[in-house]
Structure formats: structure tokens, C-alpha cells
Design a protein around this motif. Structure first.
Motif, PDB file in Angstrom:
ATOM      1  N   UNK A  85       0.793  -1.155  -0.135  1.00  0.00           N
ATOM      2  CA  UNK A  85      -0.141  -0.123   0.261  1.00  0.00           C
ATOM      3  C   UNK A  85       0.770   1.333   0.052  1.00  0.00           C
ATOM      4  N   UNK A  86       1.912   1.190   0.885  1.00  0.00           N
ATOM      5  CA  UNK A  86       2.927   2.210   0.891  1.00  0.00           C
ATOM      6  C   UNK A  86       3.238   2.875  -0.284  1.00  0.00           C
ATOM      7  N   UNK A  87       3.745   1.572  -1.021  1.00  0.00           N
ATOM      8  CA  UNK A  87       4.510   1.644  -2.365  1.00  0.00           C
ATOM      9  C   UNK A  87       3.443   2.246  -3.427  1.00  0.00           C
ATOM     10  N   UNK A  88       2.474   1.748  -3.383  1.00  0.00           N
ATOM     11  CA  UNK A  88       1.676   2.189  -4.671  1.00  0.00           C
ATOM     12  C   UNK A  88       1.038   3.677  -4.359  1.00  0.00           C
ATOM     13  N   UNK A  89       0.894   4.106  -3.032  1.00  0.00           N
ATOM     14  CA  UNK A  89       0.467   5.417  -2.824  1.00  0.00           C
ATOM     15  C   UNK A  89       1.665   6.362  -3.057  1.00  0.00           C
TER      16      UNK A  89
END
Length: 204
Positions: A99-103
């Protein structure tokens, strides 16, 4: 050999090496069922550096052959991350990291100054990745689960990218990154081989 041919060979061999670059490391972890000596922090920083770099190249419409290997490397690093988390009994953290990488990836292209700033920090991020792996090796003094072949191929691909950058965009920011990564990859490789030789001597 003509310059165009050399450039084509450099791009092709880099792509081929990157298609299997992390495979030796993945197979070692699966065989050992242990991630000892392999740094998760190093892998996460490496992933961040890859995401920033490929986004920068795509944002400014650089020739695709000069960065085509990065999506492949990102996929392989994702598999490695899952294996490390699994063997460390922290697999649940994978959803959070994803989630952190996609955002973060989406935020990079909000404004051009954001991606420019991220790229200016990319060398430090990637260098931090190598130092994290070195620290992990220094602490454990064990390189049995770290693939020397993967680090050797990483060193070659960075060397090849120094040439392809000079021959195409001439982007100094990109070139400095590849020079720094070549030196650090070789340092990690030398450390892996040193601890492996030390371990062999102890066994004897």
C-alpha cells in the motif's frame, strides 16, 4: 564494432541479466528456508530507488530500452520481500508495504518538481540500500544465504548502464547514480566473498 551495435548489445545483455538477476538469491532463500544475512531494509530501499528511477525515466520519455529492466527487477524484489517476510514470520506486513509503495508511486507524478526532487535523492536512497546490506553482513558475519552471483550481475548491469546513459541521454544525475551503484555493488560482492571464504576456512 559500431557504436550503435555496442549500445544494442549493452541494452540487450543488461535486460537479459536483469530478467534473472534475483533468481539465484530467491533460490538460495527457498533452499535454506532462512533469510539470515539478507537485509529487509536494504531490499525496501532498493525497491524505493527502483520505483523512483523508472518513474523518472517514464515521466520524461526516456528511450524504453534504457529502463526496461526495472519493472522486471521490481517484480523480483517483490518476490524476495515476500520470502524474507515469510521466513521471518512477518508475512502480514506485505500488505502494508504494498500500500505504501503504490500510494508513493502515485504521488511521485503529481508535479514535475516532486519527481525531480525524488530523483535527486534516488542515489542516496539506493546507496542506503547497499549500506543496509553491508551492515547486515557485518553484524551476522554470515553470507551463506546471500547470492554472490546476483551481486555480480548487479555490478555488470550498472556498468553497462553507465555506457548506455553516456551514449543516449548523457544525464549526469543518472550517470552519477550508476557509478555510485557500481562501486557499492562491488563492495557488497567483495564482502559476501570474504565472509564465504572465512566460513570455508573455519570448516576446514
Amino acid at each position: 564494432m559500431e557504436a550503435d551495435t555496442v549500445l544494442h548489445v549493452a541494452n540487450l545483455t543488461t535486460l537479459l541479466a536483469c530478467m534473472v538477476l534475483k533468481f539465484p538469491q530467491i533460490f538460495i532463500l527457498m533452499r535454506a528456508k532462512s533469510a539470515r544475512g539478507v537485509s529487509l531494509h536494504s531490499l525496501l530501499l532498493e525497491l524505493l530507488g527502483y520505483v523512483v528511477f523508472v518513474t523518472y525515466q517514464m515521466y520524461y520519455d526516456y528511450p524504453a530500452p534504457t529502463y526496461l529492466e526495472y519493472p522486471i527487477l521490481i517484480a523480483q524484489d517483490a518476490v524476495l520481500m515476500l520470502l524474507i517476510l515469510h521466513y521471518n514470520n512477518h508475512l502480514w506486513q506485505s500488505a502494508l508495504y504494498t500500500m505504501v509503495f503504490v500510494v508513493g508511486w502515485r504521488l511521485l507524478t503529481v508535479q514535475s518538481w516532486v519527481i525531480d526532487l525524488a530523483m535527486s535523492l534516488c542515489t542516496f536512497i539506493s546507496a542506503g540500500s547497499k549500506f543496509a546490506q553491508l551492515q547486515c553482513l557485518w553484524r551476522s558475519r554470515d553470507s551463506a544465504q546471500v547470492s554472490a552471483l546476483s551481486w555480480a550481475m548487479a555490478s555488470y548491469t550498472c556498468l553497462a548502464r553507465i555506457y548506455t546513459t553516456m551514449a543516449t541521454s548523457g544525464d549526469m544525475q543518472v550517470m552519477v547514480r550508476f557509478i555510485a551503484m557500481t562501486l557499492l555493488n562491488l563492495w557488497v560482492l567483495a564482502t559476501v566473498l570474504y565472509y564465504r571464504r572465512s566460513s570455508s576456512k573455519k570448516d576446514d
